[in-house]
Design a protein around this motif. Structure first.
Motif, PDB file in Angstrom:
ATOM      1  N   ASN A  23       0.816  -1.226   0.000  1.00  0.00           N
ATOM      2  CA  ASN A  23       0.000   0.000   0.000  1.00  0.00           C
ATOM      3  C   ASN A  23       0.839   1.260   0.000  1.00  0.00           C
ATOM      4  OD1 ASN A  23      -2.305  -1.456  -0.013  1.00  0.00           O
ATOM      5  ND2 ASN A  23      -2.848  -1.065   2.131  1.00  0.00           N
ATOM      6  N   SER A  24       2.015   1.178   0.599  1.00  0.00           N
ATOM      7  CA  SER A  24       2.800   2.398   0.752  1.00  0.00           C
ATOM      8  C   SER A  24       3.264   2.938  -0.595  1.00  0.00           C
ATOM      9  CB  SER A  24       3.991   2.148   1.678  1.00  0.00           C
ATOM     10  OG  SER A  24       4.924   1.322   1.045  1.00  0.00           O
ATOM     11  N   PHE A  25       3.154   2.137  -1.659  1.00  0.00           N
ATOM     12  CA  PHE A  25       3.543   2.620  -2.988  1.00  0.00           C
ATOM     13  C   PHE A  25       2.349   3.061  -3.822  1.00  0.00           C
ATOM     14  CE2 PHE A  25       6.967  -0.341  -1.758  1.00  0.00           C
ATOM     15  CZ  PHE A  25       8.006   0.568  -1.749  1.00  0.00           C
ATOM     16  N   PHE A  26       1.180   3.120  -3.194  1.00  0.00           N
ATOM     17  CA  PHE A  26      -0.025   3.479  -3.946  1.00  0.00           C
ATOM     18  C   PHE A  26      -0.694   4.715  -3.360  1.00  0.00           C
ATOM     19  CE2 PHE A  26       0.611  -0.863  -5.153  1.00  0.00           C
ATOM     20  CZ  PHE A  26       0.161  -0.932  -6.454  1.00  0.00           C
ATOM     21  N   GLU A  27      -1.548   5.317  -4.189  1.00  0.00           N
ATOM     22  CA  GLU A  27      -2.341   6.433  -3.680  1.00  0.00           C
ATOM     23  C   GLU A  27      -3.810   6.008  -3.643  1.00  0.00           C
ATOM     24  OE1 GLU A  27      -2.339   9.950  -5.997  1.00  0.00           O
ATOM     25  OE2 GLU A  27      -2.985  11.192  -4.331  1.00  0.00           O
ATOM     26  N   PHE A  28      -4.454   6.250  -2.514  1.00  0.00           N
ATOM     27  CA  PHE A  28      -5.858   5.868  -2.355  1.00  0.00           C
ATOM     28  C   PHE A  28      -6.724   7.123  -2.349  1.00  0.00           C
ATOM     29  CE2 PHE A  28      -3.460   2.371  -0.842  1.00  0.00           C
ATOM     30  CZ  PHE A  28      -4.235   1.242  -0.956  1.00  0.00           C
ATOM     31  N   ASP A  29      -7.842   7.046  -3.067  1.00  0.00           N
ATOM     32  CA  ASP A  29      -8.746   8.194  -3.058  1.00  0.00           C
ATOM     33  C   ASP A  29      -9.587   8.223  -1.803  1.00  0.00           C
ATOM     34  OD1 ASP A  29      -7.834   9.129  -5.444  1.00  0.00           O
ATOM     35  OD2 ASP A  29      -9.235   7.914  -6.614  1.00  0.00           O
ATOM     36  N   ASN A  35      -9.175   0.603  -6.634  1.00  0.00           N
ATOM     37  CA  ASN A  35      -8.176   0.719  -7.686  1.00  0.00           C
ATOM     38  C   ASN A  35      -7.188   1.849  -7.404  1.00  0.00           C
ATOM     39  OD1 ASN A  35      -9.211  -1.312  -9.523  1.00  0.00           O
ATOM     40  ND2 ASN A  35     -10.992   0.054  -9.674  1.00  0.00           N
ATOM     41  N   PRO A  36      -6.380   1.655  -6.372  1.00  0.00           N
ATOM     42  CA  PRO A  36      -5.410   2.695  -6.058  1.00  0.00           C
ATOM     43  C   PRO A  36      -4.384   2.817  -7.187  1.00  0.00           C
ATOM     44  CG  PRO A  36      -4.955   0.727  -4.786  1.00  0.00           C
ATOM     45  CD  PRO A  36      -6.227   0.470  -5.523  1.00  0.00           C
ATOM     46  N   SER A  37      -3.861   3.993  -7.387  1.00  0.00           N
ATOM     47  CA  SER A  37      -2.886   4.167  -8.462  1.00  0.00           C
ATOM     48  C   SER A  37      -1.464   4.113  -7.913  1.00  0.00           C
ATOM     49  CB  SER A  37      -3.126   5.490  -9.179  1.00  0.00           C
ATOM     50  OG  SER A  37      -3.412   6.496  -8.234  1.00  0.00           O
ATOM     51  N   PHE A  38      -0.611   3.467  -8.691  1.00  0.00           N
ATOM     52  CA  PHE A  38       0.781   3.294  -8.277  1.00  0.00           C
ATOM     53  C   PHE A  38       1.519   4.622  -8.360  1.00  0.00           C
ATOM     54  CE2 PHE A  38       5.232   2.243  -9.087  1.00  0.00           C
ATOM     55  CZ  PHE A  38       5.479   1.395  -8.019  1.00  0.00           C
ATOM     56  N   ILE A  39       2.172   5.007  -7.271  1.00  0.00           N
ATOM     57  CA  ILE A  39       2.867   6.295  -7.307  1.00  0.00           C
ATOM     58  C   ILE A  39       4.318   6.162  -6.853  1.00  0.00           C
ATOM     59  CG2 ILE A  39       0.880   7.834  -7.096  1.00  0.00           C
ATOM     60  CD1 ILE A  39       1.572   7.885  -4.050  1.00  0.00           C
ATOM     61  N   GLY A  40       4.822   4.947  -6.803  1.00  0.00           N
ATOM     62  CA  GLY A  40       6.222   4.766  -6.418  1.00  0.00           C
ATOM     63  C   GLY A  40       6.490   5.210  -4.995  1.00  0.00           C
ATOM     64  N   VAL A  41       7.577   5.934  -4.808  1.00  0.00           N
ATOM     65  CA  VAL A  41       7.959   6.298  -3.446  1.00  0.00           C
ATOM     66  C   VAL A  41       7.400   7.666  -3.043  1.00  0.00           C
ATOM     67  CG1 VAL A  41      10.042   4.893  -3.349  1.00  0.00           C
ATOM     68  CG2 VAL A  41      10.151   7.194  -4.307  1.00  0.00           C
ATOM     69  N   ALA A  42       6.420   8.146  -3.783  1.00  0.00           N
ATOM     70  CA  ALA A  42       5.899   9.494  -3.508  1.00  0.00           C
ATOM     71  C   ALA A  42       5.436   9.651  -2.063  1.00  0.00           C
ATOM     72  CB  ALA A  42       4.758   9.816  -4.466  1.00  0.00           C
ATOM     73  N   ASN A  43       4.830   8.586  -1.507  1.00  0.00           N
ATOM     74  CA  ASN A  43       4.368   8.684  -0.117  1.00  0.00           C
ATOM     75  C   ASN A  43       5.523   8.946   0.835  1.00  0.00           C
ATOM     76  OD1 ASN A  43       1.562   8.339  -0.268  1.00  0.00           O
ATOM     77  ND2 ASN A  43       1.828   6.148  -0.663  1.00  0.00           N
ATOM     78  N   TYR A  44       6.641   8.281   0.544  1.00  0.00           N
ATOM     79  CA  TYR A  44       7.799   8.460   1.420  1.00  0.00           C
ATOM     80  C   TYR A  44       8.368   9.862   1.296  1.00  0.00           C
ATOM     81  CZ  TYR A  44       7.575   3.477   2.228  1.00  0.00           C
ATOM     82  OH  TYR A  44       7.157   2.231   2.611  1.00  0.00           O
ATOM     83  N   GLY A 252      -2.386   5.072   1.851  1.00  0.00           N
ATOM     84  CA  GLY A 252      -1.027   4.853   1.364  1.00  0.00           C
ATOM     85  C   GLY A 252       0.004   5.518   2.252  1.00  0.00           C
ATOM     86  N   TYR A 253      -0.307   6.737   2.636  1.00  0.00           N
ATOM     87  CA  TYR A 253       0.615   7.484   3.485  1.00  0.00           C
ATOM     88  C   TYR A 253       0.806   6.789   4.833  1.00  0.00           C
ATOM     89  CZ  TYR A 253       2.817  11.451   5.747  1.00  0.00           C
ATOM     90  OH  TYR A 253       3.695  12.258   6.410  1.00  0.00           O
ATOM     91  N   ALA A 258       3.819   3.189   8.632  1.00  0.00           N
ATOM     92  CA  ALA A 258       3.962   1.932   9.367  1.00  0.00           C
ATOM     93  C   ALA A 258       5.258   1.229   8.995  1.00  0.00           C
ATOM     94  CB  ALA A 258       2.765   1.034   9.084  1.00  0.00           C
ATOM     95  N   VAL A 259       5.535   1.172   7.699  1.00  0.00           N
ATOM     96  CA  VAL A 259       6.760   0.520   7.252  1.00  0.00           C
ATOM     97  C   VAL A 259       7.964   1.230   7.852  1.00  0.00           C
ATOM     98  CG1 VAL A 259       8.190  -0.007   5.239  1.00  0.00           C
ATOM     99  CG2 VAL A 259       5.704  -0.274   5.119  1.00  0.00           C
ATOM    100  N   PHE A 260       7.919   2.546   7.831  1.00  0.00           N
ATOM    101  CA  PHE A 260       9.026   3.316   8.389  1.00  0.00           C
ATOM    102  C   PHE A 260       9.261   2.968   9.860  1.00  0.00           C
ATOM    103  CE2 PHE A 260      10.613   6.904  10.762  1.00  0.00           C
ATOM    104  CZ  PHE A 260      11.738   7.253  10.033  1.00  0.00           C
ATOM    105  N   MET A 261       8.165   2.840  10.620  1.00  0.00           N
ATOM    106  CA  MET A 261       8.319   2.570  12.060  1.00  0.00           C
ATOM    107  C   MET A 261       9.001   1.248  12.325  1.00  0.00           C
ATOM    108  SD  MET A 261       4.945   4.000  13.904  1.00  0.00           S
ATOM    109  CE  MET A 261       5.398   3.680  15.586  1.00  0.00           C
TER     110      MET A 261
END
Lengths: 282, 280
Positions: A23-29, A35-44, A252-253, A258-261
């Motif tokens: 999920n961390s690589f996707f953007e959710f509306d 159908n979340p869209s793939f946004i790479g590392v944008a969340n990070y 996604g954010y 969570a992954v970061f923690m």
């Protein structure tokens, strides 16, 4: 025989965590976006530009530092003291451990009563001593606000590490202690050159427990200073994560968070492990 | 001279320790004392004993008020006892296998068990919540119990595995020679011999489950299903600012029973902690 345990761990721990990595690589509306869209590392990248996130990370790191200095330091000191006496050992062990069994929720509510400006216990003590009352939760004075949030956190778990250190001390060889005394070691020399170095492996365990425990801190700050009052300045990683989970729908954010923690926890434990390498001779 | 110096340092040590001990006990005594006082008396003098103004009003409004604290206690016990029992059953098998068998991937599994102690509940909460929704158990006790079980398995397995490894294998071996099977050995030998480790694992799992706030608060939104910690937080956020008497009684109601139980079980608690933590 091991399958029930693995099943539980996979279903309720590892699987959700892997979903979070994805999920961390996707953007959710919205929360249920199929159908979340793939946004790479944008969340990070957003995360690193989020002031409140940086704030909560800094606060947590400062707390880790304070915990390592005060919590571990004081508990080691108390353990050495109790180890050196012969009477009332059990009494001290039992009372010093007591705050751990009480829930952080209750402790948080209790400290809220102590910090109260008009009728709090601390201000009543100040009045008795002839001092001015203090507005403990003054949002202008961030340092003090931070201090009154983290003090109960540090205080509560001192007894925990104290008991671990004490057991370690009890397990040290009596012969070495006696030999050092015959050689004329003073009490302080004994502590500095024999007991503390020999506790190395236990210190490592304590430090890893203290770091992972601190990253999980939630209840006390959440109760004493809800929503990182004022305006997110006293957020910790845990409380900010909760804030995100409830008030923001950015799945996604939050997943990246969570992954970061977990990464931070693993990384810090590894560092502690390298610094205090396991010594098999002890 | 030396003896005198020694006596002084002994005195100093006892003083420091006593001050710290008071710092650990007094807050709870303060809570207990003030919970029996009228709320106006707490304001005026919180250090006096509740002799003149002894009252049970605070407890009355906490228990009989809009919030059903007794029901919350019941919820807490349902949740925490179920968690303890499930954790103990599952770890009985997993720790026996990890302690007594050599098999492929054992190291990996042990590493996974240790790793899962590093996962704060925050790191899984979103997908977990979605999962609970799809199982239709969000908002129910089961929805809190299952994730809590998963969260406590790592600790309990490590504690019990360490303990079982220290039990001599001779007794079990002679039982096998006499024709006992694995389950008989577990039931009649390993489990009874690990009683103290079981009791400390049980106590710690119970405490962590009982004291958990994050998960309970997120999953249980219905006030009637809330366990005690979640309900207390609810009370404090709704009327904590105005009614100090109620707050003191609420804190006393959650903390005092646990402290009493602690005094009865302290030996097991402290022994178990050290068995688990110092091992590795």
């Amino acid at each position: 025989m091991i399958i029930p345990m693995l099943a539980f761990l996979f279903v309720f721990l590892f699987y959700p965590f892997f979903i979070n990595i994805k999920n961390s690589f996707f953007e959710f509306d919205n929360m249920l976006d199929r159908n979340p869209s793939f946004i790479g590392v944008a969340n990070y990248i957003t995360m690193l530009n989020d002031d409140t996130f940086i704030r909560s990370l800094t606060n947590t790191l400062i707390l880790v530092g304070l915990v390592l200095i005060f919590q571990v330091g004081i508990s080691l000191g108390l353990a050495l003291l109790v180890n050196s006496i012969t009477k009332f050992n059990t009494f001290f062990k039992v009372t010093l451990f007591m705050p751990i069994v009480v829930s952080a929720t209750a402790l948080g509510l209790m400290f809220n009563l102590f910090y109260d400006y008009n009728n709090g216990m601390f201000n009543q003590i100040l009045l008795i001593l002839g001092q001015e009352k203090i507005f403990w939760k003054d949002p202008q004075n961030l340092t003090r606000l931070f201090a009154i949030i983290v003090s109960p956190v540090i205080w509560q778990y001192i007894g925990f590490y104290f008991v671990i250190f004490l057991t370690g001390l009890a397990g040290l060889s009596k012969q070495i202690m006696e030999a050092s005394e015959i050689d004329g070691c003073t009490g302080f020399q004994k502590v500095r050159h024999i007991q503390v170095p020999m506790l190395r492996n236990i210190t490592r365990t304590v430090i890893v427990l203290a770091i992972t425990g601190t990253l999980k801190v939630f209840d006390l700050p959440y109760i004493i200073s809800p929503n990182g009052y004022p305006s997110g300045k006293t957020h910790f990683l845990g409380t900010y994560m909760y804030d995100k989970a409830f008030n923001a729908v950015d799945v996604g954010y939050a997943a990246g968070f969570a992954v970061f923690m977990v990464l931070a926890g693993v990384l810090m434990s590894l560092i502690a492990n390298v610094v205090f390498r396991h010594n098999h001779n002890l | 001279m030396r003896n005198r110096k020694k006596a002084i340092s002994k005195g100093l040590i006892y003083t420091i320790l006593s001050i710290w001990a008071i710092g650990c006990i007094y807050p709870f005594i303060w809570i207990l004392i003030n919970s029996f006082k009228d709320k106006n008396q707490i304001i005026r003098n919180s250090f006096s004993l509740p002799i003149k103004f002894f009252t049970l009003d605070n407890y009355e409004s906490a228990i009989l008020g809009r919030y059903n604290i007794l029901q919350a206690y019941l919820n807490s016990f349902i949740i925490s006892f179920s968690v303890v029992i499930l954790v103990l059953i599952i770890t009985t098998f997993s720790s026996f296998a990890l302690a007594r068998y050599q098999f492929k991937g054992k190291k990996l599994i042990y590493a996974l068990v240790i790793a899962c102690m590093m996962f704060p509940i925050f790191s899984t909460i979103f997908p977990l919540y979605k999962m609970l929704v799809s199982f239709k158990i969000h908002g129910t006790h089961l929805g809190v119990i299952l994730p809590q079980v998963a969260g406590n398995l790592g600790f309990a397995t490590i504690l019990l595995t360490g303990f079982i490894q220290n039990i001599p294998t001779e007794v079990a071996e002679s039982a096998y020679l006499d024709g006992a099977n694995v389950f008989q050995v577990m039931r009649h030998i390993t489990v009874p011999m690990s009683k103290s480790a079981y009791s400390s694992a049980a106590i710690f799992v119970f405490l962590w489950s009982y004291n958990d706030l994050f998960l309970q608060m997120l999953i249980l939104t219905d006030r009637r299903k809330m366990p005690i910690s979640a309900l207390l937080r609810e009370i404090s956020s709704k009327e904590g600012g105005t009614n100090q008497g109620l707050m003191v009684a609420a804190v006393a109601l959650i903390a005092i029973p646990i402290i009493i139980v602690y005094f009865f079980l302290q030996k097991n608690i402290i022994k178990g902690l050290t068995a688990g933590a110092v091992k590795e």
